[in-house]
Enzyme design. Structure first.
Site, mmCIF file in Angstrom:
data_model
loop_
_atom_site.group_PDB
_atom_site.id
_atom_site.type_symbol
_atom_site.label_atom_id
_atom_site.label_comp_id
_atom_site.label_asym_id
_atom_site.label_seq_id
_atom_site.Cartn_x
_atom_site.Cartn_y
_atom_site.Cartn_z
ATOM 1 N N ASP A 220 0.854 -1.181 0.000
ATOM 2 C CA ASP A 220 0.000 0.000 0.000
ATOM 3 C C ASP A 220 0.896 1.239 0.000
ATOM 4 O O ASP A 220 2.028 1.179 -0.508
ATOM 5 C CB ASP A 220 -0.908 -0.034 1.239
ATOM 6 C CG ASP A 220 -2.235 0.677 1.019
ATOM 7 O OD1 ASP A 220 -2.214 1.918 0.940
ATOM 8 O OD2 ASP A 220 -3.276 0.002 0.926
ATOM 9 N N ASP A 229 0.489 2.703 18.193
ATOM 10 C CA ASP A 229 -0.402 1.551 18.302
ATOM 11 C C ASP A 229 -0.038 0.441 17.328
ATOM 12 O O ASP A 229 -0.720 -0.581 17.273
ATOM 13 C CB ASP A 229 -1.852 1.982 18.084
ATOM 14 C CG ASP A 229 -2.837 1.154 18.904
ATOM 15 O OD1 ASP A 229 -2.384 0.394 19.775
ATOM 16 O OD2 ASP A 229 -4.058 1.268 18.673
ATOM 17 N N ASN A 268 -2.902 -2.314 25.072
ATOM 18 C CA ASN A 268 -1.798 -1.437 25.438
ATOM 19 C C ASN A 268 -2.301 -0.091 25.941
ATOM 20 O O ASN A 268 -1.512 0.803 26.234
ATOM 21 C CB ASN A 268 -0.838 -1.226 24.254
ATOM 22 C CG ASN A 268 -1.522 -0.566 23.054
ATOM 23 O OD1 ASN A 268 -2.731 -0.363 23.047
ATOM 24 N ND2 ASN A 268 -0.733 -0.242 22.039
ATOM 25 N N ASN A 350 -14.617 -0.018 -5.448
ATOM 26 C CA ASN A 350 -15.710 0.903 -5.167
ATOM 27 C C ASN A 350 -16.151 1.549 -6.474
ATOM 28 O O ASN A 350 -15.353 1.745 -7.377
ATOM 29 C CB ASN A 350 -15.258 1.985 -4.184
ATOM 30 C CG ASN A 350 -14.514 1.415 -2.993
ATOM 31 O OD1 ASN A 350 -15.007 0.522 -2.321
ATOM 32 N ND2 ASN A 350 -13.310 1.915 -2.740
ATOM 33 N N GLY A 362 -8.900 -8.302 -8.396
ATOM 34 C CA GLY A 362 -9.831 -9.054 -7.560
ATOM 35 C C GLY A 362 -10.592 -10.118 -8.311
ATOM 36 O O GLY A 362 -11.077 -11.083 -7.715
ATOM 37 N N VAL A 368 -7.394 -15.436 -5.594
ATOM 38 C CA VAL A 368 -7.485 -14.076 -5.058
ATOM 39 C C VAL A 368 -8.787 -13.969 -4.283
ATOM 40 O O VAL A 368 -9.874 -14.192 -4.827
ATOM 41 C CB VAL A 368 -7.440 -13.038 -6.193
ATOM 42 C CG1 VAL A 368 -7.666 -11.635 -5.642
ATOM 43 C CG2 VAL A 368 -6.099 -13.119 -6.929
ATOM 44 N N SER A 415 -11.502 -0.982 0.571
ATOM 45 C CA SER A 415 -10.128 -0.931 1.085
ATOM 46 C C SER A 415 -10.074 -1.305 2.554
ATOM 47 O O SER A 415 -9.087 -1.868 3.032
ATOM 48 C CB SER A 415 -9.538 0.472 0.912
ATOM 49 O OG SER A 415 -9.172 0.714 -0.409
#
Length: 488
Positions: A220, A229, A268, A350, A362, A368, A415
């Site tokens: 990405d 985090d 955490n 989308n 996809g 996939v 996504s």
């Protein structure tokens, strides 16, 4: 004196109705506020009696000592206005639901006060069902559904007589500790109090697996490697496809958001939790908004990831069909993981048009895993793509996750749906890392839950299927308990 107190309260009892409830209960002598849930009521009824429970959820069946059954029911259910067995539902200040279940807990001031408790039970038409074995001053009362007297109201009135040490109503609720992260209850994708069952069912799955030892490459715009985090789960190696260097870069916030969905650290005390909170995240960065987008960089990212030990590839992007990407993906799903195949997860895409065809790659092949986007009410998003290669649906609308510079925020789209499935695949692989990619796909499909007001009327390889939802919504708990622990 005590007898006069009992007599004085009888006049109050006669004025009580099922809906005249005080919006609080007592804890340590203080009033704890309750928020009236305007969407639901609770129906408490005799098990053998006819009750209205159209579109209701059986919230709890009491144990063997009880003869009542409890339904949480939408407020607009026909017949509620004419039925005296319906009582208010509540929410606590942290927005957790609290469902009155007809029980009251009472602590006597001394053992000889049992006669007071017995007198009040008779007045209110409640039953004394139990004395606590370990703390004998404590007793449990159970309502008679025919009385029409709310347990919240009665508990408050009992305490306010001053005759008992403590009185409070019992509530049914989801007692699972999702995590101790402060924003986790804003993650409807992990725990959905508004539409029960429309979430990943992940807190139960964490009893078995958290993704430990599994590597997920997020191909990405790069992951913020220093995000508070994420930092504990970031792999020491990363890659940038633009500069061809062994350290990823940030080209935007998209990759960090996807990474948090997969593997933000749990418990955490910071921000949120990811689906697989002990997974290892590999950052593979590329510039998804450059003109032109270089397909060779995407292909390089895929090939670098599987060659450098990634078990799962999470790809929330699309490109034009081309053989370069095709060959890279086929390499990953056949040669990755020492020939067992990498799990390749892809956003379905989308659209703002009437064309909902899955975006490339996809729709490349069944290897996939294409994922569609559902909203918090379980309905597929209007802009989600779908079609013949959809395997499962996952939460993708208004998803809270990590953003660069130690921030968090909401994003929507397929996504966001894609990394949920990548996270669940990591939970599966921790339980049995010997599974082939095909076996993982089968587990995801067969364990998915059927949601949406649609027909799953097509029979495919893994069972009944729908073109929008695939085999259903991914279910983390069902997936991990369906995962075989032996090698085959």
């Amino acid at each position: 004196m005590k007898l006069r107190s009992i007599i004085s309260i009888i006049s109050v009892v006669t004025a009580i109705t099922a809906y005249a409830e005080n919006e609080y209960y007592y804890y340590n002598g203080d009033k704890i506020s309750l928020i009236h849930d305007q969407s639901f009521v609770v129906n408490i009824t005799q098990i053998n009696n006819t009750s209205i429970h159209q579109d209701s959820e059986t919230y709890k069946i009491s144990d063997a000592r009880s003869n009542i059954q409890i339904y949480k029911t939408p407020l607009d259910t026909p017949g509620i206005d004419n039925n005296s067995h319906f009582y208010n539902c509540y929410k606590a200040l942290n927005n957790q639901e609290l469902i009155p279940n007809g029980y009251i807990y009472v602590k006597l001031k001394e053992n000889s006060d049992f006669h007071l408790l017995s007198s009040f039970a008779d007045i209110y038409n409640y039953y004394i069902v139990e004395q606590n074995e370990f703390m004998p001053l404590w007793y449990t009362l159970q309502m008679n559904p025919e009385s029409g007297l709310s347990s919240v109201t009665i508990a408050n009135q009992l305490f306010e007589t001053g005759l008992f040490s403590s009185c409070f109503p019992s509530f049914s609720y989801d007692a699972r500790e999702i995590s101790y992260d402060p924003d986790v209850y804003s993650q409807w994708n992990l725990h959905n109090p508004s539409y029960e069952g429309v979430d990943l069912n992940v807190s139960n799955a964490w009893c078995y697996s958290t993704g430990r030892g599994i590597k997920v490459a997020v191909i990405d715009e790069g992951i913020d490697l220093a995000h508070v985090d994420l930092i504990d789960n970031i792999d020491k190696i990363s890659y940038d496809t633009e500069k061809k260097t062994n350290k990823s870069r940030l080209y935007g916030s998209h990759g960090t958001h996807c990474a948090g969905i997969i593997g933000a650290t749990k418990n955490n005390g910071i921000h949120i939790s990811g689906v697989a909170p002990d997974v290892t995240l590999i950052s593979v960065s590329t510039n998804l908004v450059r003109v032109p987008l270089l397909e060779s960089n995407l292909a390089d990212g895929i090939n670098w990831a599987w060659k450098n030990g990634a078990d799962i590839l999470s790809c929330s992007w699309y490109c034009k069909p081309n053989d370069l990407i095709r060959d890279a993906i086929l390499n990953a799903v056949t040669k990755g993981r020492d020939g067992k195949g990498c799990i390749f997860v892809k956003s379905a895409g989308n659209t703002i048009t009437s064309n909902h065809a899955i975006s490339y790659p996809g729709d490349l092949c069944e290897d996939v895993i294409a994922v569609s986007n559902i909203k918090s009410n379980g309905v597929i998003s209007e802009d989600s793509c779908y079609g013949p290669n959809i395997l499962v649906a996952a939460p993708g609308t208004n998803i809270l996750s990590t953003l660069p510079d130690n921030e968090i925020g909401l994003n929507s789209g397929t996504s966001m749906a894609c990394p949920h499935v990548a996270g669940v695949a990591a939970l599966i692989l921790e339980i049995n890392p010997s599974l082939s990619a095909e076996k993982v796909r089968a587990i995801l499909a067969r364990s998915a839950k059927k949601i949406g007001n649609v027909s799953y009327d097509v029979e495919k390889k893994y069972g009944s299927w729908n073109e929008q939802y695939g085999y259903g919504m991914v279910d983390a708990y069902s997936a991990v308990i369906s995962t075989p622990r032996f090698i085959y």
